[in-house]
Design a protein around this motif. Structure first.
Motif, PDB file in Angstrom:
ATOM      1  N   TYR A 148       7.155   6.490   6.656  1.00  0.00           N
ATOM      2  CA  TYR A 148       8.094   5.549   7.281  1.00  0.00           C
ATOM      3  C   TYR A 148       8.798   6.181   8.470  1.00  0.00           C
ATOM      4  CZ  TYR A 148       7.621   1.717   4.028  1.00  0.00           C
ATOM      5  OH  TYR A 148       7.118   0.652   3.333  1.00  0.00           O
TER       6      TYR A 148
ATOM      7  N   TYR B 144       7.456   3.232  -4.437  1.00  0.00           N
ATOM      8  CA  TYR B 144       8.200   2.172  -3.739  1.00  0.00           C
ATOM      9  C   TYR B 144       8.970   1.333  -4.762  1.00  0.00           C
ATOM     10  CZ  TYR B 144       9.297  -1.737  -0.697  1.00  0.00           C
ATOM     11  OH  TYR B 144       9.993  -2.695   0.017  1.00  0.00           O
TER      12      TYR B 144
ATOM     13  N   THR C  85      15.782  -3.063  -1.418  1.00  0.00           N
ATOM     14  CA  THR C  85      15.381  -4.216  -0.598  1.00  0.00           C
ATOM     15  C   THR C  85      15.753  -5.516  -1.337  1.00  0.00           C
ATOM     16  OG1 THR C  85      13.085  -4.248  -1.420  1.00  0.00           O
ATOM     17  CG2 THR C  85      13.506  -2.957   0.558  1.00  0.00           C
TER      18      THR C  85
ATOM     19  N   GLY D   3       4.347 -10.173   4.305  1.00  0.00           N
ATOM     20  CA  GLY D   3       4.544  -8.751   4.007  1.00  0.00           C
ATOM     21  C   GLY D   3       5.333  -8.631   2.718  1.00  0.00           C
ATOM     22  N   ALA D   4       4.810  -9.331   1.693  1.00  0.00           N
ATOM     23  CA  ALA D   4       5.582  -9.556   0.459  1.00  0.00           C
ATOM     24  C   ALA D   4       5.777  -8.305  -0.387  1.00  0.00           C
ATOM     25  CB  ALA D   4       4.889 -10.628  -0.376  1.00  0.00           C
TER      26      ALA D   4
ATOM     27  N   PRO E 108       5.644  -6.021  -3.397  1.00  0.00           N
ATOM     28  CA  PRO E 108       5.430  -6.404  -4.797  1.00  0.00           C
ATOM     29  C   PRO E 108       6.121  -7.726  -5.170  1.00  0.00           C
ATOM     30  CG  PRO E 108       7.063  -4.661  -4.651  1.00  0.00           C
ATOM     31  CD  PRO E 108       6.672  -4.979  -3.234  1.00  0.00           C
TER      32      PRO E 108
ATOM     33  N   THR F 278       9.227  -8.832  -3.959  1.00  0.00           N
ATOM     34  CA  THR F 278      10.684  -8.669  -4.018  1.00  0.00           C
ATOM     35  C   THR F 278      11.438  -9.963  -3.683  1.00  0.00           C
ATOM     36  OG1 THR F 278      10.154  -6.540  -2.993  1.00  0.00           O
ATOM     37  CG2 THR F 278      12.486  -7.040  -3.321  1.00  0.00           C
TER      38      THR F 278
ATOM     39  N   LEU G 292       2.017 -13.335   1.214  1.00  0.00           N
ATOM     40  CA  LEU G 292       0.970 -12.754   2.039  1.00  0.00           C
ATOM     41  C   LEU G 292       1.192 -11.243   2.170  1.00  0.00           C
ATOM     42  CD1 LEU G 292      -0.343 -14.593   5.096  1.00  0.00           C
ATOM     43  CD2 LEU G 292      -0.157 -12.124   5.127  1.00  0.00           C
ATOM     44  N   GLU G 293       0.159 -10.488   1.864  1.00  0.00           N
ATOM     45  CA  GLU G 293       0.303  -9.024   1.809  1.00  0.00           C
ATOM     46  C   GLU G 293      -1.084  -8.426   2.028  1.00  0.00           C
ATOM     47  OE1 GLU G 293       2.757  -6.503   1.287  1.00  0.00           O
ATOM     48  OE2 GLU G 293       0.955  -5.291   1.481  1.00  0.00           O
ATOM     49  N   TYR G 294      -1.167  -7.309   2.783  1.00  0.00           N
ATOM     50  CA  TYR G 294      -2.511  -6.770   3.009  1.00  0.00           C
ATOM     51  C   TYR G 294      -2.881  -5.609   2.088  1.00  0.00           C
ATOM     52  CZ  TYR G 294      -1.015  -2.875   6.187  1.00  0.00           C
ATOM     53  OH  TYR G 294      -0.464  -1.766   6.742  1.00  0.00           O
TER      54      TYR G 294
ATOM     55  N   MET H 146      -0.182  -3.224  -3.649  1.00  0.00           N
ATOM     56  CA  MET H 146       1.073  -3.986  -3.716  1.00  0.00           C
ATOM     57  C   MET H 146       0.836  -5.315  -4.457  1.00  0.00           C
ATOM     58  SD  MET H 146       3.899  -2.769  -2.434  1.00  0.00           S
ATOM     59  CE  MET H 146       4.562  -1.580  -1.256  1.00  0.00           C
TER      60      MET H 146
ATOM     61  N   ALA I 233      -4.090 -10.582   3.195  1.00  0.00           N
ATOM     62  CA  ALA I 233      -4.405 -10.805   4.615  1.00  0.00           C
ATOM     63  C   ALA I 233      -3.586  -9.870   5.475  1.00  0.00           C
ATOM     64  CB  ALA I 233      -4.099 -12.256   4.987  1.00  0.00           C
ATOM     65  N   ASP I 234      -4.128  -9.571   6.649  1.00  0.00           N
ATOM     66  CA  ASP I 234      -3.458  -8.690   7.607  1.00  0.00           C
ATOM     67  C   ASP I 234      -2.725  -9.560   8.627  1.00  0.00           C
ATOM     68  OD1 ASP I 234      -2.706  -6.911   9.527  1.00  0.00           O
ATOM     69  OD2 ASP I 234      -4.639  -5.872   9.635  1.00  0.00           O
ATOM     70  N   LEU I 235      -1.418  -9.436   8.655  1.00  0.00           N
ATOM     71  CA  LEU I 235      -0.610 -10.247   9.572  1.00  0.00           C
ATOM     72  C   LEU I 235      -0.964  -9.986  11.040  1.00  0.00           C
ATOM     73  CD1 LEU I 235       2.880  -9.803   7.863  1.00  0.00           C
ATOM     74  CD2 LEU I 235       1.621 -11.947   8.092  1.00  0.00           C
TER      75      LEU I 235
ATOM     76  N   ALA J 110      10.655  -9.731   4.894  1.00  0.00           N
ATOM     77  CA  ALA J 110      11.681  -8.728   4.597  1.00  0.00           C
ATOM     78  C   ALA J 110      11.090  -7.339   4.747  1.00  0.00           C
ATOM     79  CB  ALA J 110      12.227  -8.930   3.184  1.00  0.00           C
TER      80      ALA J 110
ATOM     81  N   LEU K   2       4.721  -3.995  11.993  1.00  0.00           N
ATOM     82  CA  LEU K   2       3.628  -4.509  12.832  1.00  0.00           C
ATOM     83  C   LEU K   2       3.674  -3.846  14.203  1.00  0.00           C
ATOM     84  CD1 LEU K   2       4.022  -8.332  12.050  1.00  0.00           C
ATOM     85  CD2 LEU K   2       2.597  -6.639  10.871  1.00  0.00           C
TER      86      LEU K   2
HETATM   87  C1  LIG Z   1       8.660  -2.142   3.340  1.00  0.00           C
HETATM   88  S1  LIG Z   1       7.543  -3.160   2.515  1.00  0.00           S
HETATM   89  C2  LIG Z   1       8.550  -4.576   2.151  1.00  0.00           C
HETATM   90  C3  LIG Z   1       8.045  -5.324   0.964  1.00  0.00           C
HETATM   91  C4  LIG Z   1       8.939  -6.478   0.510  1.00  0.00           C
HETATM   92  N1  LIG Z   1       9.002  -7.526   1.498  1.00  0.00           N
HETATM   93  C5  LIG Z   1      10.321  -5.969   0.180  1.00  0.00           C
HETATM   94  O1  LIG Z   1      11.264  -6.385   0.865  1.00  0.00           O
HETATM   95  O2  LIG Z   1      10.463  -5.183  -0.741  1.00  0.00           O
HETATM   96  C6  LIG Z   1       6.531  -3.801   3.819  1.00  0.00           C
HETATM   97  C7  LIG Z   1       5.329  -4.537   3.300  1.00  0.00           C
HETATM   98  O3  LIG Z   1       4.651  -5.147   4.403  1.00  0.00           O
HETATM   99  C8  LIG Z   1       3.260  -4.957   4.202  1.00  0.00           C
HETATM  100  N2  LIG Z   1       2.587  -5.003   5.498  1.00  0.00           N
HETATM  101  C9  LIG Z   1       2.731  -4.128   6.522  1.00  0.00           C
HETATM  102  N3  LIG Z   1       1.907  -4.477   7.537  1.00  0.00           N
HETATM  103  C10 LIG Z   1       1.251  -5.588   7.136  1.00  0.00           C
HETATM  104  C11 LIG Z   1       0.277  -6.405   7.736  1.00  0.00           C
HETATM  105  N4  LIG Z   1      -0.211  -6.143   8.952  1.00  0.00           N
HETATM  106  N5  LIG Z   1      -0.184  -7.468   7.052  1.00  0.00           N
HETATM  107  C12 LIG Z   1       0.285  -7.746   5.815  1.00  0.00           C
HETATM  108  N6  LIG Z   1       1.204  -7.003   5.179  1.00  0.00           N
HETATM  109  C13 LIG Z   1       1.687  -5.930   5.836  1.00  0.00           C
HETATM  110  C14 LIG Z   1       3.162  -3.580   3.559  1.00  0.00           C
HETATM  111  O4  LIG Z   1       1.932  -3.394   2.885  1.00  0.00           O
HETATM  112  C15 LIG Z   1       4.349  -3.611   2.615  1.00  0.00           C
HETATM  113  O5  LIG Z   1       4.006  -4.141   1.367  1.00  0.00           O
END
Ligand SMILES: C[S@@+](CC[C@H](N)C(=O)[O-])C[C@H]1O[C@@H](n2cnc3c(N)ncnc32)[C@H](O)[C@@H]1O
Length: 337
Positions: free
Chosen positions: A34, A54, A62, A90-91, A93, A95, A113-115, A119, A143-145, A162, A168
């Motif tokens: 990070y 995490y 978070t 970017g869900a 787990p 949260t 949506l999460e890649y 997670m 999926a990849d955002l 969140a 990104l």
């Molecule tokens: C810091 S975590 C936050 C997770 C959750 N939203 C929370 O608040 O606890 C960021 C999340 O975004 C996901 N993420 C990052 N880049 C992404 C992308 N391009 N597409 C989809 N998910 C993505 C990561 O895998 C991670 O699970």
């Protein structure tokens, strides 16, 4: 609201049998990632073990940040607005859904949506412990955002990202903002770490979305230029998080709590009828409690203002209860300057 009992149980179950020093090691590598994103400013997807770290060390924080944001947003929402769907980008787990579904009992459709498959796997396992069937029924999309934002023409509920937009690339962030303008969700909430970088992400979103017709619900008292934008300061808030046994072990921390700093913006688009009430100055930083007076730093319509409330003023005791991040209106009528 504190974390629900079923989420606490889910976390304990997931971590049972884990090796604390191994997890602490994984937490260190996660936290290094990070702090040192790659040259495209991206953070590599967390490994299976890092995802567990995490869960132990970041999810409680978070989660509380999401709770704090929702509490502020709720003050500006009409009580007769009943969204039916949640889309979480970017869900991680899951949260956001654990927190948000407690407030929005009308939501029946949850899409996450999460890649990172680790997670998603973790999110699914946690949801098995949920008393609320909407969590187990949530629809996970891998999926990849950066490449594929949901192919929607509109969204009539709540869209949240969140601690995700900052992960990104600049191109990915811009595409996400443009996508949000196209689908015009009645409630869009973006939360980022309360750092200069996190605030810069929120500010960029704020500027782009407002330039395309969005209106701010919170935290800003107006839609004008942000008075902190051209300063070395950054708009952020703080929430106290109780540390679990795991949390303390992973961070080698003695204190039973930590303060999570976050920046956020909640927006709506005109034509939607989700908002009510007037916006109010926002308290930035901990109020100063002096002998017989309180001093607040306030973000007002377009500038920062210092306001002093003396003990002799009506409402002093109500103002005494206000804290960093509250809207001044929460104390009742404003005192005179
Ligand atoms: C810091 S975590 C936050 C997770 C959750 N939203 C929370 O608040 O606890 C960021 C999340 O975004 C996901 N993420 C990052 N880049 C992404 C992308 N391009 N597409 C989809 N998910 C993505 C990561 O895998 C991670 O699970």
């Amino acid at each position: 609201m504190t974390m629900s009992g079923d989420l606490q149980t889910a976390i304990e179950e997931e971590l049972s049998g884990a090796n604390a020093s191994h997890l602490a090691d994984r937490y260190q590598t996660l936290s290094r990632a990070y702090r040192n994103p790659d040259d495209r400013d991206r953070i590599p997807p967390a490994s299976r073990d890092q995802v567990q770290a995490y869960l132990a060390a970041r999810l409680p924080a978070t989660y509380q940040a999401v709770e704090a944001v929702l509490a502020q947003v709720a003050l500006r929402l009409r009580s007769d607005w009943h969204p039916r769907s949640l889309l979480d980008l970017g869900a991680g787990p899951g949260t956001v859904m654990w927190s948000l579904l407690r407030r929005f009992t009308s939501i029946t459709e949850v899409t996450l949506l999460e890649y990172n498959p680790h997670m998603i796997g973790l999110g699914r396992r946690l949801a098995q412990h949920a008393a609320d069937p909407r969590l187990t029924a949530a629809h996970w999309i891998q999926a990849d955002l950066e490449r594929s934002l949901p192919t929607l023409t509109a969204h009539d509920g709540v869209v949240v990202a969140a601690y995700a937009v900052g992960e990104l690339t600049a191109t990915g962030r811009r595409a996400l903002f443009e996508w949000a303008v196209r689908i015009r969700p009645p409630l869009l909430i973006l939360i980022e770490p309360g750092t200069p970088k996190g605030f810069a992400t929120i500010l960029a979103a704020r500027q782009h979305l407002m330039a395309h017709g969005a209106t701010i619900l919170a935290p800003c008292p107006a839609d004008g230029p942000c008075p902190l934008a051209r300063t070395s300061d950054w708009c952020h808030f703080s929430v106290r998080v109780a540390r679990s046994r795991w949390h303390r072990q992973l961070k080698a921390a003695r204190r039973g709590y930590e303060d999570e700093k976050f920046s956020f913006v909640a927006l709506t688009f005109p034509g939607e009828t989700v908002a009510w009430g007037e916006r109010s100055p926002r308290i930035l930083r901990h109020p100063h409690i002096g002998k017989g007076y309180l001093r607040f730093t306030l973000c007002t319509e377009n500038r920062l203002v210092t306001r002093v409330v003396t003990r002799s003023e009506p409402g002093y005791h109500r103002f005494r209860k206000l804290k960093w991040g509250d809207a001044l209106a929460e104390a009742g009528p404003e005192p005179d300057a």
